[in-house]
Design a protein around this motif. Sequence first.
Motif, PDB file in Angstrom:
ATOM      1  N   TYR A 252       0.829  -1.208   0.000  1.00 36.27           N
ATOM      2  CA  TYR A 252       0.000   0.000   0.000  1.00 36.27           C
ATOM      3  C   TYR A 252       0.861   1.255   0.000  1.00 36.27           C
ATOM      4  O   TYR A 252       0.681   2.159  -0.835  1.00 36.27           O
ATOM      5  CB  TYR A 252      -0.910  -0.038   1.231  1.00 36.27           C
ATOM      6  CG  TYR A 252      -1.644   1.239   1.544  1.00 36.27           C
ATOM      7  CD1 TYR A 252      -2.762   1.630   0.811  1.00 36.27           C
ATOM      8  CD2 TYR A 252      -1.233   2.049   2.597  1.00 36.27           C
ATOM      9  CE1 TYR A 252      -3.445   2.800   1.113  1.00 36.27           C
ATOM     10  CE2 TYR A 252      -1.903   3.224   2.910  1.00 36.27           C
ATOM     11  CZ  TYR A 252      -3.010   3.594   2.168  1.00 36.27           C
ATOM     12  OH  TYR A 252      -3.674   4.754   2.468  1.00 36.27           O
ATOM     13  N   ARG A 253       1.846   1.322   0.898  1.00 31.88           N
ATOM     14  CA  ARG A 253       2.652   2.534   1.019  1.00 31.88           C
ATOM     15  C   ARG A 253       3.688   2.661  -0.110  1.00 31.88           C
ATOM     16  O   ARG A 253       3.972   3.767  -0.581  1.00 31.88           O
ATOM     17  CB  ARG A 253       3.342   2.575   2.376  1.00 31.88           C
ATOM     18  CG  ARG A 253       2.388   2.782   3.547  1.00 31.88           C
ATOM     19  CD  ARG A 253       1.631   4.100   3.448  1.00 31.88           C
ATOM     20  NE  ARG A 253       2.490   5.251   3.626  1.00 31.88           N
ATOM     21  CZ  ARG A 253       2.562   5.983   4.737  1.00 31.88           C
ATOM     22  NH1 ARG A 253       1.799   5.690   5.777  1.00 31.88           N
ATOM     23  NH2 ARG A 253       3.373   7.014   4.807  1.00 31.88           N
ATOM     24  N   LEU A 254       4.263   1.553  -0.556  1.00 32.68           N
ATOM     25  CA  LEU A 254       5.247   1.618  -1.640  1.00 32.68           C
ATOM     26  C   LEU A 254       4.605   2.068  -2.948  1.00 32.68           C
ATOM     27  O   LEU A 254       5.280   2.630  -3.816  1.00 32.68           O
ATOM     28  CB  LEU A 254       5.925   0.265  -1.818  1.00 32.68           C
ATOM     29  CG  LEU A 254       6.859  -0.167  -0.671  1.00 32.68           C
ATOM     30  CD1 LEU A 254       7.310  -1.604  -0.876  1.00 32.68           C
ATOM     31  CD2 LEU A 254       8.065   0.765  -0.553  1.00 32.68           C
ATOM     32  N   ASN A 255       3.313   1.820  -3.104  1.00 31.44           N
ATOM     33  CA  ASN A 255       2.576   2.290  -4.282  1.00 31.44           C
ATOM     34  C   ASN A 255       2.172   3.759  -4.174  1.00 31.44           C
ATOM     35  O   ASN A 255       1.622   4.308  -5.128  1.00 31.44           O
ATOM     36  CB  ASN A 255       1.322   1.445  -4.489  1.00 31.44           C
ATOM     37  CG  ASN A 255       1.578   0.224  -5.347  1.00 31.44           C
ATOM     38  OD1 ASN A 255       1.527   0.285  -6.573  1.00 31.44           O
ATOM     39  ND2 ASN A 255       1.878  -0.903  -4.701  1.00 31.44           N
ATOM     40  N   GLY A 256       2.403   4.371  -3.017  1.00 27.80           N
ATOM     41  CA  GLY A 256       2.018   5.760  -2.820  1.00 27.80           C
ATOM     42  C   GLY A 256       0.914   5.960  -1.818  1.00 27.80           C
ATOM     43  O   GLY A 256       0.455   7.082  -1.606  1.00 27.80           O
ATOM     44  N   GLY A 257       0.438   4.877  -1.189  1.00 27.78           N
ATOM     45  CA  GLY A 257      -0.591   4.989  -0.167  1.00 27.78           C
ATOM     46  C   GLY A 257      -1.894   5.535  -0.711  1.00 27.78           C
ATOM     47  O   GLY A 257      -2.332   5.187  -1.810  1.00 27.78           O
ATOM     48  N   LYS A 258      -2.519   6.428   0.056  1.00 21.07           N
ATOM     49  CA  LYS A 258      -3.806   6.994  -0.351  1.00 21.07           C
ATOM     50  C   LYS A 258      -3.674   7.885  -1.573  1.00 21.07           C
ATOM     51  O   LYS A 258      -4.665   8.182  -2.252  1.00 21.07           O
ATOM     52  CB  LYS A 258      -4.413   7.797   0.801  1.00 21.07           C
ATOM     53  CG  LYS A 258      -3.640   9.046   1.185  1.00 21.07           C
ATOM     54  CD  LYS A 258      -4.288   9.764   2.346  1.00 21.07           C
ATOM     55  CE  LYS A 258      -3.516  11.029   2.741  1.00 21.07           C
ATOM     56  NZ  LYS A 258      -3.477  12.034   1.656  1.00 21.07           N
ATOM     57  N   ASP A 259      -2.438   8.315  -1.879  1.00 20.61           N
ATOM     58  CA  ASP A 259      -2.213   9.211  -3.016  1.00 20.61           C
ATOM     59  C   ASP A 259      -1.664   8.486  -4.241  1.00 20.61           C
ATOM     60  O   ASP A 259      -1.132   9.111  -5.151  1.00 20.61           O
ATOM     61  CB  ASP A 259      -1.234  10.323  -2.608  1.00 20.61           C
ATOM     62  CG  ASP A 259      -1.763  11.154  -1.448  1.00 20.61           C
ATOM     63  OD1 ASP A 259      -2.964  11.466  -1.465  1.00 20.61           O
ATOM     64  OD2 ASP A 259      -0.980  11.485  -0.537  1.00 20.61           O
TER      65      ASP A 259
END
Length: 596
Positions: A252-259
């Motif tokens: 989730y975070r490595l993909n950019g998370g909520k953004d």
Amino acid sequence: MSSLLPGPLARSRTVLSRRLSQATQLHARSSLRVLDTSKQNPYPFEGIAPAERHLGVNMAAQDEHHLPRGVTKTSPENNERWFVGSIDQGTTSTRFLIFNGSGEPVAAHQMGFDSKHSHSGWHEQDPLELLQTVETCIEKAVEEFEAKGHHVSRIRSVGITSQRETLVLWDKHTGDPLYNAVVWPDTRTASLVRELKTWEGADKLQELCGLPLSTYPSSVKLLWLLRNVDSVKEAYEEGRLVFGTIDSWLIYRLNGGKDAAKGPVHVTDSTNASRTMFMNLHTLEYDDTLLSFFKLDRSKIILPKIVPSSHPTAFGWLARGPLKHIPIAGCLGDQSAALVGQCGFSPGQAKNTYGTGCFLLYNVGTEPVISKTGLLATVAYDFGQGRKPVYALEGSIAVGASGVTFLQKNIGLIQSAKEVNDVANSVPDNGGVYFVTAFSGLFAPYWIDDAKGTIFGITAHTKKGHVARATLEATCHQTAAILDAMATDSGHALDSLAVDGGLSNSDLCMQIQADISGIPVDRPAMRETTALGAAIAAGLATGVWEGLDDLREVNQEGRTVFHPQISTKERKKARAKWEQAVEMCKGWIREDLDES
């Protein structure tokens, strides 16, 4: 890491031709369905900048001149042009390794992080620190990779493997953690587990999910947090609670998370999902009966989508850093990754990883086997592309190398972990000392929650060497008990045991394991098998390897085999004494004593 020596990136034409011929013969004999790369883009360039694509093509053309005139590049050599990255996020450290097409590590970086033990039995980590260590390890490993003359455009994809049951909860709107990660050995849920075992339907859970109720799975950790942490309760009631294991948090975070450019990526694979108690082991989907047992409302919690362990697009792309736009194409729980890294693709093959804890996986084929002897049933791997998922029986030992760490850091018996071998070798045997390392109770095949670590047989004769040897023997005795249980469940005793993990570096420990188990112990020269397994999953999805037959020779050179050296009578006597110690350690935790 001095043990990670780069292998040659190009083979002679003769060796390559021979390997290609062997792979072709294996393919003809194998009943496994291999990846059909003709039906997909062999290199998913989506998200890669045009300049990088152009550079990759030019570099491929420049490689041709090292071959003799008129000789074209063979498939194995073509594969060796490509590299695969592997994120290995473990219980005590994070690593990033880069492997070539022969499965050899050519660059790596490792760093530790803090664990928090604010109460007895509690084990927590900071999810943001885990993310930071991953990003730093990627940066440092890529620097080493480039310093050796390679270019990141040759890294075709990245795989990820991580500690499985460790739980992270975050806010849908902010993407920030709502609490520390609760780590898999955490035992704060012991009383909750005893309560859950009295609930209606508790005896039916294992048939659906493969796991018994214990402090181990993510489900009971979630239930405890919902009861005891206000921020988690509020997020759940407001429908913004996001649930994940470490793999889904990092993805989730490595993909950019909520953004993230294409929206948040919230996925997991079936090997990790099988450790939550929420997934039906037969359908590989979330099961309403399981969720209802834990009184969870699907509308109030966001669970990750379950996808195959190997996929070119499902896990997204790295959003920043030196590998920006490189696809994350593989995802496996750490113990499944180790089985894949040992190339345990055939039913009957088994491996034991001697890490912080120990985890023994036994490949049982394409149908799950529900244990009758205290083992877990789990997904070994699911490579998709029309292949059936492969299942395993698993035995888990809470204390492996952490027992050696206990000797060093808690009681000062040794000055460093490496010293345990010399100290243990200072005596010819254990001197009658048995150490039941039940720091978090005992896992498979005993599942004793009310035990504590206990040392038996101490006399005036006892020396620190006896305690050091008994610590190593504790891990080996528990492994032997699991092997016996696996033989009972599967109807077949193992012929040998493949091993990896930090404690497998100890020749003494591996010899003790062979002696106590009564079977040969097979150790590879390159023991980064967990990271290699994640790389294999990613490489299969992106054309580095076309199918499992291409992997038959990966990590097979330089293996060491330890053969049993004690008599059957001696083995039986030692095993019986260990089982006596296990019986005597039961019941140390008693609620009536706590109340009084």
